[in-house]
Design a protein around this motif. Structure first.
Motif, PDB file in Angstrom:
ATOM      1  N   LEU A   1       0.837  -1.261  -0.031  1.00  0.00           N
ATOM      2  CA  LEU A   1      -0.252   0.033   0.098  1.00  0.00           C
ATOM      3  C   LEU A   1       0.869   1.303   0.025  1.00  0.00           C
ATOM      4  CD1 LEU A   1      -2.830   1.068   0.103  1.00  0.00           C
ATOM      5  CD2 LEU A   1      -2.997   0.993   2.354  1.00  0.00           C
ATOM      6  N   GLU A   2       1.904   1.376   0.577  1.00  0.00           N
ATOM      7  CA  GLU A   2       2.750   2.517   0.789  1.00  0.00           C
ATOM      8  C   GLU A   2       3.411   2.748  -0.708  1.00  0.00           C
ATOM      9  OE1 GLU A   2       6.744   4.374   3.080  1.00  0.00           O
ATOM     10  OE2 GLU A   2       5.973   2.239   3.537  1.00  0.00           O
ATOM     11  N   ASP A   3       3.665   1.973  -1.377  1.00  0.00           N
ATOM     12  CA  ASP A   3       4.084   1.867  -2.588  1.00  0.00           C
ATOM     13  C   ASP A   3       3.257   2.629  -3.851  1.00  0.00           C
ATOM     14  OD1 ASP A   3       6.835   1.190  -2.500  1.00  0.00           O
ATOM     15  OD2 ASP A   3       6.505  -0.957  -2.788  1.00  0.00           O
ATOM     16  N   ILE A   4       1.823   2.123  -3.332  1.00  0.00           N
ATOM     17  CA  ILE A   4       0.767   2.598  -3.992  1.00  0.00           C
ATOM     18  C   ILE A   4       0.462   3.947  -3.699  1.00  0.00           C
ATOM     19  CG2 ILE A   4      -1.739   2.158  -4.840  1.00  0.00           C
ATOM     20  CD1 ILE A   4      -1.107  -0.740  -4.166  1.00  0.00           C
ATOM     21  N   GLN A   5       0.406   4.524  -2.564  1.00  0.00           N
ATOM     22  CA  GLN A   5      -0.055   5.726  -2.152  1.00  0.00           C
ATOM     23  C   GLN A   5       0.956   6.622  -2.456  1.00  0.00           C
ATOM     24  OE1 GLN A   5      -0.692   4.859   2.109  1.00  0.00           O
ATOM     25  NE2 GLN A   5      -3.012   4.813   1.711  1.00  0.00           N
ATOM     26  N   GLN A   6       2.229   6.395  -2.734  1.00  0.00           N
ATOM     27  CA  GLN A   6       3.278   7.404  -3.035  1.00  0.00           C
ATOM     28  C   GLN A   6       3.434   7.695  -4.514  1.00  0.00           C
ATOM     29  OE1 GLN A   6       6.824   6.217  -0.831  1.00  0.00           O
ATOM     30  NE2 GLN A   6       5.996   6.593   1.161  1.00  0.00           N
ATOM     31  N   ALA A   7       2.692   6.886  -5.198  1.00  0.00           N
ATOM     32  CA  ALA A   7       2.678   7.282  -6.659  1.00  0.00           C
ATOM     33  C   ALA A   7       2.079   8.334  -7.101  1.00  0.00           C
ATOM     34  CB  ALA A   7       2.214   5.942  -7.450  1.00  0.00           C
ATOM     35  N   SER A   8       2.434   9.019  -8.233  1.00  0.00           N
ATOM     36  CA  SER A   8       1.794  10.153  -9.009  1.00  0.00           C
ATOM     37  C   SER A   8       0.575  10.021  -9.480  1.00  0.00           C
ATOM     38  CB  SER A   8       2.683  11.026  -9.613  1.00  0.00           C
ATOM     39  OG  SER A   8       3.062  10.129 -10.811  1.00  0.00           O
ATOM     40  N   VAL A   9       0.360   8.886  -9.941  1.00  0.00           N
ATOM     41  CA  VAL A   9      -0.860   8.418 -10.567  1.00  0.00           C
ATOM     42  C   VAL A   9      -0.782   6.770 -10.434  1.00  0.00           C
ATOM     43  CG1 VAL A   9       0.175   8.439 -12.822  1.00  0.00           C
ATOM     44  CG2 VAL A   9      -2.139   8.251 -12.767  1.00  0.00           C
ATOM     45  N   VAL A  10      -2.000   6.309 -10.506  1.00  0.00           N
ATOM     46  CA  VAL A  10      -1.984   4.770 -10.330  1.00  0.00           C
ATOM     47  C   VAL A  10      -2.992   4.096 -11.576  1.00  0.00           C
ATOM     48  CG1 VAL A  10      -2.756   2.763  -8.900  1.00  0.00           C
ATOM     49  CG2 VAL A  10      -1.840   4.900  -7.859  1.00  0.00           C
ATOM     50  N   ILE A  11      -2.442   3.335 -12.082  1.00  0.00           N
ATOM     51  CA  ILE A  11      -3.306   2.233 -13.055  1.00  0.00           C
ATOM     52  C   ILE A  11      -3.612   1.065 -12.622  1.00  0.00           C
ATOM     53  CG2 ILE A  11      -3.102   1.273 -15.368  1.00  0.00           C
ATOM     54  CD1 ILE A  11      -1.121   3.400 -16.125  1.00  0.00           C
ATOM     55  N   VAL A  12      -4.962   0.780 -12.358  1.00  0.00           N
ATOM     56  CA  VAL A  12      -5.392  -0.441 -11.852  1.00  0.00           C
ATOM     57  C   VAL A  12      -5.836  -1.558 -13.016  1.00  0.00           C
ATOM     58  CG1 VAL A  12      -6.968  -1.409  -9.902  1.00  0.00           C
ATOM     59  CG2 VAL A  12      -5.707   0.676  -9.719  1.00  0.00           C
ATOM     60  N   ILE A  13      -5.289  -2.478 -13.149  1.00  0.00           N
ATOM     61  CA  ILE A  13      -5.811  -3.394 -14.165  1.00  0.00           C
ATOM     62  C   ILE A  13      -6.261  -4.592 -13.439  1.00  0.00           C
ATOM     63  CG2 ILE A  13      -4.882  -4.700 -16.213  1.00  0.00           C
ATOM     64  CD1 ILE A  13      -2.571  -2.484 -16.068  1.00  0.00           C
ATOM     65  N   ALA A  14      -7.503  -4.964 -13.888  1.00  0.00           N
ATOM     66  CA  ALA A  14      -8.478  -6.133 -13.395  1.00  0.00           C
ATOM     67  C   ALA A  14      -9.456  -6.806 -14.378  1.00  0.00           C
ATOM     68  CB  ALA A  14      -9.056  -5.696 -11.921  1.00  0.00           C
ATOM     69  N   GLY A  15      -9.577  -7.822 -14.377  1.00  0.00           N
ATOM     70  CA  GLY A  15     -10.682  -8.632 -15.048  1.00  0.00           C
ATOM     71  C   GLY A  15     -11.814  -9.044 -14.287  1.00  0.00           C
ATOM     72  N   MET A  16     -12.394 -10.216 -14.294  1.00  0.00           N
ATOM     73  CA  MET A  16     -13.505 -10.838 -13.412  1.00  0.00           C
ATOM     74  C   MET A  16     -14.548  -9.458 -13.182  1.00  0.00           C
ATOM     75  SD  MET A  16     -12.496 -13.764 -12.780  1.00  0.00           S
ATOM     76  CE  MET A  16     -11.201 -15.077 -12.597  1.00  0.00           C
ATOM     77  N   GLU A  17     -14.820  -9.152 -12.081  1.00  0.00           N
ATOM     78  CA  GLU A  17     -15.785  -8.265 -11.793  1.00  0.00           C
ATOM     79  C   GLU A  17     -15.313  -6.875 -11.635  1.00  0.00           C
ATOM     80  OE1 GLU A  17     -14.473  -8.955  -7.384  1.00  0.00           O
ATOM     81  OE2 GLU A  17     -14.270  -9.700  -9.482  1.00  0.00           O
ATOM     82  N   GLY A  18     -13.883  -6.622 -11.705  1.00  0.00           N
ATOM     83  CA  GLY A  18     -13.102  -5.532 -11.624  1.00  0.00           C
ATOM     84  C   GLY A  18     -13.035  -4.638 -10.247  1.00  0.00           C
ATOM     85  N   ALA A  19     -13.378  -5.340  -9.171  1.00  0.00           N
ATOM     86  CA  ALA A  19     -13.298  -4.942  -7.820  1.00  0.00           C
ATOM     87  C   ALA A  19     -12.334  -4.011  -7.334  1.00  0.00           C
ATOM     88  CB  ALA A  19     -13.914  -5.806  -6.885  1.00  0.00           C
ATOM     89  N   LEU A  20     -10.992  -4.433  -7.886  1.00  0.00           N
ATOM     90  CA  LEU A  20      -9.627  -3.770  -7.268  1.00  0.00           C
ATOM     91  C   LEU A  20      -9.648  -2.346  -7.368  1.00  0.00           C
ATOM     92  CD1 LEU A  20      -7.294  -4.197  -5.762  1.00  0.00           C
ATOM     93  CD2 LEU A  20      -6.128  -4.536  -8.097  1.00  0.00           C
TER      94      LEU A  20
END
Length: 246
Positions: free
Chosen positions: A160-179
């Protein structure tokens, strides 16, 4: 080459008036393609080659034109067969098999701010790699955070720390896409969602994930089309470079 460079070329004698006039048109005519040579001046990035549906000779012809501009060259959706042939034709280039991308003359890293690319599962990684290679080609640092989907959400919190310190986040998911909804509720930066065609029958080749992401209750989430890692990374790169200009 921008307009000032062209005019300076005429002034210095490096270009004839006819050569300058040809370049000032803004495109190179190849018969099967009109190469937009002034896109970087308008949009900040040069023209990208979409490899699917083009034969090898067409891609090579376009690369040869763009190579003269001494700018980053990215060809997406390139098959293994075409990728290996392009590597032979342009030895300084690199073919990324998982991403299905061919890259020549990538930009150096422009900023210490980074783009986090987060996938729900390992099956989403090919789309993620298309995004990662695109972002890196245009001078961005990337942190890959793979296989952290909601089925084992503790894996997400471990990064989570790595994600929160990013300037922008790309989230990639299939299934129901909940992530994407989970990540969108945990960060204070833009989140770009990429639905993938990964999933069982009622996933409808990514349509379920797409609709789920479009209906996300988290604010700050935007959505690109199914399996469009390139489009997500292009937008993320623009956001990241704007931060650099401040």
């Amino acid at each position: 080459m921008d307009r000032k460079e062209i005019l300076k070329g005429v002034q210095s004698g490096k270009l004839t008036i006819d050569e300058a006039a040809e370049k000032l048109k803004g495109f190179d005519e190849l018969g099967y393609a009109k190469i937009d040579t002034q896109r970087k001046e308008r949009n900040g990035y040069p023209e990208i080659i979409y490899g699917e549906g083009k034969n090898l000779e067409q891609i090579k012809g376009i690369v040869k034109v763009l190579e003269q501009e001494e700018r980053p060259i990215l060809a997406t959706r390139v098959s293994i067969e075409k990728g290996k042939a392009l590597k032979t034709a342009f030895p300084k280039g690199e073919y990324f098999e998982l991403a299905r991308c061919f890259v020549l003359q990538p930009m150096e890293i422009q900023t210490s701010d980074y783009i986090a690319i987060v996938t729900a599962g390992t099956s989403d990684v090919s789309v993620a790699e298309e995004a990662a290679v695109t972002a890196e080609t245009f001078g961005n640092q990337v942190k890959r955070i793979y296989d952290v989907g909601v089925a084992g959400i503790h894996r997400l919190f471990a990064r989570l720390e790595d994600i929160q310190q990013a300037s922008v986040v790309i989230v990639i998911a299939g299934m129901e896409g909940a992530l994407v909804s989970v990540v969108g509720g945990l960060v204070n930066v833009p989140v770009i969602a990429v639905p993938t065609s990964i999933g069982y029958g009622s996933n409808f080749k990514g349509l379920t994930a797409l609709l789920g992401m479009l209906n996300s209750c988290s604010s700050g989430v935007s959505v690109v089309n199914i399996d469009n890692g390139f489009g997500a990374a292009y937008n993320a790169s623009m956001i990241n470079q704007l931060r650099r200009k401040k």
